[in-house]
Structure formats: structure tokens, C-alpha cells
Write an enzyme that holds these catalytic residues in place. Sequence first.
Site, PDB file in Angstrom:
ATOM      1  N   GLY A  72       0.817  -1.209   0.000  1.00  0.00           N
ATOM      2  CA  GLY A  72       0.000   0.000   0.000  1.00  0.00           C
ATOM      3  C   GLY A  72       0.851   1.260   0.000  1.00  0.00           C
ATOM      4  O   GLY A  72       0.529   2.245  -0.673  1.00  0.00           O
ATOM      5  N   THR A  73       1.945   1.222   0.735  1.00  0.00           N
ATOM      6  CA  THR A  73       2.807   2.405   0.819  1.00  0.00           C
ATOM      7  C   THR A  73       3.348   2.761  -0.561  1.00  0.00           C
ATOM      8  O   THR A  73       3.318   3.929  -0.975  1.00  0.00           O
ATOM      9  CB  THR A  73       3.971   2.129   1.797  1.00  0.00           C
ATOM     10  OG1 THR A  73       3.411   1.879   3.093  1.00  0.00           O
ATOM     11  CG2 THR A  73       4.933   3.295   1.872  1.00  0.00           C
ATOM     12  N   ALA A 202      -2.497  -6.099  -0.137  1.00  0.00           N
ATOM     13  CA  ALA A 202      -3.074  -7.441   0.015  1.00  0.00           C
ATOM     14  C   ALA A 202      -3.150  -7.919   1.459  1.00  0.00           C
ATOM     15  O   ALA A 202      -4.082  -8.628   1.834  1.00  0.00           O
ATOM     16  CB  ALA A 202      -2.260  -8.443  -0.812  1.00  0.00           C
ATOM     17  N   HIS A 203      -2.177  -7.515   2.289  1.00  0.00           N
ATOM     18  CA  HIS A 203      -2.160  -8.097   3.643  1.00  0.00           C
ATOM     19  C   HIS A 203      -3.272  -7.564   4.542  1.00  0.00           C
ATOM     20  O   HIS A 203      -3.480  -8.054   5.644  1.00  0.00           O
ATOM     21  CB  HIS A 203      -0.779  -7.932   4.300  1.00  0.00           C
ATOM     22  CG  HIS A 203      -0.439  -6.554   4.781  1.00  0.00           C
ATOM     23  ND1 HIS A 203      -0.569  -6.181   6.093  1.00  0.00           N
ATOM     24  CD2 HIS A 203       0.041  -5.471   4.134  1.00  0.00           C
ATOM     25  CE1 HIS A 203      -0.171  -4.922   6.223  1.00  0.00           C
ATOM     26  NE2 HIS A 203       0.196  -4.474   5.058  1.00  0.00           N
ATOM     27  N   CYS A 330       1.771   2.073  12.565  1.00  0.00           N
ATOM     28  CA  CYS A 330       3.090   2.703  12.534  1.00  0.00           C
ATOM     29  C   CYS A 330       3.230   3.754  13.620  1.00  0.00           C
ATOM     30  O   CYS A 330       4.331   4.111  14.004  1.00  0.00           O
ATOM     31  CB  CYS A 330       3.356   3.307  11.162  1.00  0.00           C
ATOM     32  SG  CYS A 330       1.928   4.040  10.440  1.00  0.00           S
TER      33      CYS A 330
END
Length: 388
Positions: A72-73, A202-203, A330
Amino acid sequence: MEDIYLDHAATTPILQEVVDAMKPFYKNNFANPASSHLPGQHSAAALEDARELVAELLGAKKAEEIVFTAGGTEADNLALKGAAMAVAEQGKHIITSSIEHHAVLRSCEYLEKHLGFEITYLDVDQDGLVNPQKLYNNIREDTILISIMFANNEIGSIQPIKELAAIAKENDILFHTDAVQAPGQLKIDVEDLGVDLLSLSAHKFNGPKGIGALFVRKGVELIPQISGGSQERKRRAGTVNLAAAVGMGKAAEIAAANLSEKRGELILLRDYFISELLSNFENIKINGPAPESEKRLPANINVAFKNLDADSILFNLSLSNIAAAAGSACASGSLSVSHVLKAIGLAEEYAKSSIRFSLGKNNTKEEIDYVVDNLIKIIDRLNSLKYE
Ligand code: PLP
């Protein structure tokens, strides 16, 4: 009670079907999808099948509109930097919100610091929602890109993306949304939403880690952010992580097929959890939109226990084998109050004591009862320690 995992917004367990789908691509089907020989063509076919499945999850018209990334990042970085650099000649103003994930916020900071872009950060209301009129009012002649997240990872607020994207379109401005938290909980249809760019990871929906995707509407130009080969139709250089892409495809297929059932179960469990919290605790505050507003992610519960310290609550929960989070994945571990809780104007005595519980498809009502029982003891103990 066995371990209770309530941190699905940070990451989800990979499904056995997904592991099974990936396995052949670590051993027998290892060829590079870019190779022209027969094994390479088999790999390329598997990669294109996976791309098709991700496109179907998003309602994208063409599989070529999907670019695989390393998560995603990277998808957010490619969207923000890639699109901004591609249209910089038309203007250098970007609009985003103050509650975006750091992948978007730091990409904006980069563009500002190194390439002279100007960024407007829209504030949000107390539920964490962007006001479309405010977006409209902040558009300038030189605005070239708008990026507003689909659903917030900390407080679960779901933005009116269709309305926001329509405002962008009327003004000929590119629109990106970070939809990393949406699959498995919300229906995503890029055609109906009218977005130009959309990020996935995906995770977050029972797929493998280290793989994501960016939807790039046909015709939208991007400057690649990784230099190298011509993979991903020249939009993302580097040999694709084939097994992970196949896993993402499988996870996308399952998320799409199970959406309505899973969504309904999550909503029931979330609302049960919230009602148990409200009836068992005084001095708490549920952060984010009210569940009945339908503007809250089905899996998200974010609760503040006034004047207590979130880290102490988390530590005590973990002693009872309960995994939850303070702020985003995070942000936890750092002492500062999360930028999202600040942005919704939460007073410090609540912001420092906020815990996020995020549900997954295997959580049960019995687990929630166990968590609430333990929380009652933990909160009592921490409150009594305060006054000793
Ligand atoms: N965007 C949002 C909203 C997220 O919640 C996350 C992960 O926490 C990311 C982006 C980053 O995704 P990844 O972990 O795949 O890099």
C-alpha cells in the site's frame, strides 16, 4: 482462552487457500513472467489472471488498469508522486486531508520539499469526515491532484468518495483514494466512484504482505517512481513478486465473493462490542462516526478511557493474550498523540487513552465477552493505581 487477535487493521492472517494458490510459484512455476520461453509464458499468464481478479474486486473495466506494487505504501507513493510529476506543467497544487496515512502525507511532504508543490490539508469534522463543500472551496486554478482516503485506519470514518471525486472531475483534477482499509468491508467500484487512482494492499484482506496494487484509470499518465525495466507496462520497474501477486489475486477473489456475508457479521459484532463498552464503562468515548450512521468501517472500534494511558491498557490486554493497538500500526510505540485523533479535536485526556480494536472474520461474540470482562478489571485496576 487462546490468543485473541483484534488488530486486523494492522494486518490480517493469510488464508490457507491463498497459501495454496501461491505455493507452486515458489517451486515449479518459478520462471520470470518477462521471459519469452514457455515456462515464462506460464508465469505471465498466472500474473495476468491475478491482475484480472484484482480488477474484478475493484470493478475496473480493464485488467491493464492494475499496477502491482510492493504494498500500500508504494501504491500511495506512485499515485501521489507519479501523477503529480506527470502533470506538474499544469500546476503545482495538491489537496489532501489531515487524517491520511503517512504514506500519503509523507509523499506530499516530499513533493513540497523537493519539487516545489504546494499542499492544502483539509481539516475534518469531529467524526473524521471531509466536507465536500470545503474541498470545492479549496480548489485553485493550479490544483492538479486531490487525494482523500476511502476509510480511515484509526477511527474507521468512511469518506463520501463519490461526491468528492465528482467535484474533482468537474474541475478537471485527478482524484486518488487510498482504499487500503476497504476490501472485505466495503464495496469498491472504481467506475461508480469515478476515481482516477486507487491504492490497495493485500495483507489487509487476508493476502500476503509486501504486495499491493494501484488502479490507474486508462489514459492517466504516471511518471514511474522506480527506474529500471519495462515491467507493469512501464509504470513500475522490477520483476514482479509473482507468488505474492497470485496470492493477492486469490485473496481479492475471496474478498469479493464473501463481502456481503462477512460485512454483515462484522457489523453485528462491532455493534455488540460498542454496546457492551457503553454499558460497562463510565468516562469512555467512542471515537469516529456513530455505527448507525453507516459511515464507520464494519471492523473498527476506537475507544478512549479518559485519563488513562493507552500503553498501560495495551500492556495489560496483552497479559490477557489480547492483541489490540493504540493509534495506527506505525504510530504505536511512539509517545506522540496520533495525528488523526488530533485532527478530530479530541481532548488530550481522551487522545492519550485511545485504543483501536479491529475485527476479523474469525472473531466471535465469546471473544468480545472475554475482552470486555478483562477490560473491566484492567480499567478498574489502572484507575485505582492512579489515586494511590
Ligand atoms: N494506507 C492505509 C490506510 C493503511 O492502513 C496502510 C497500512 O497500515 C497503508 C496505507 C500502508 O500499506 P502497506 O502496509 O501495505 O505498506
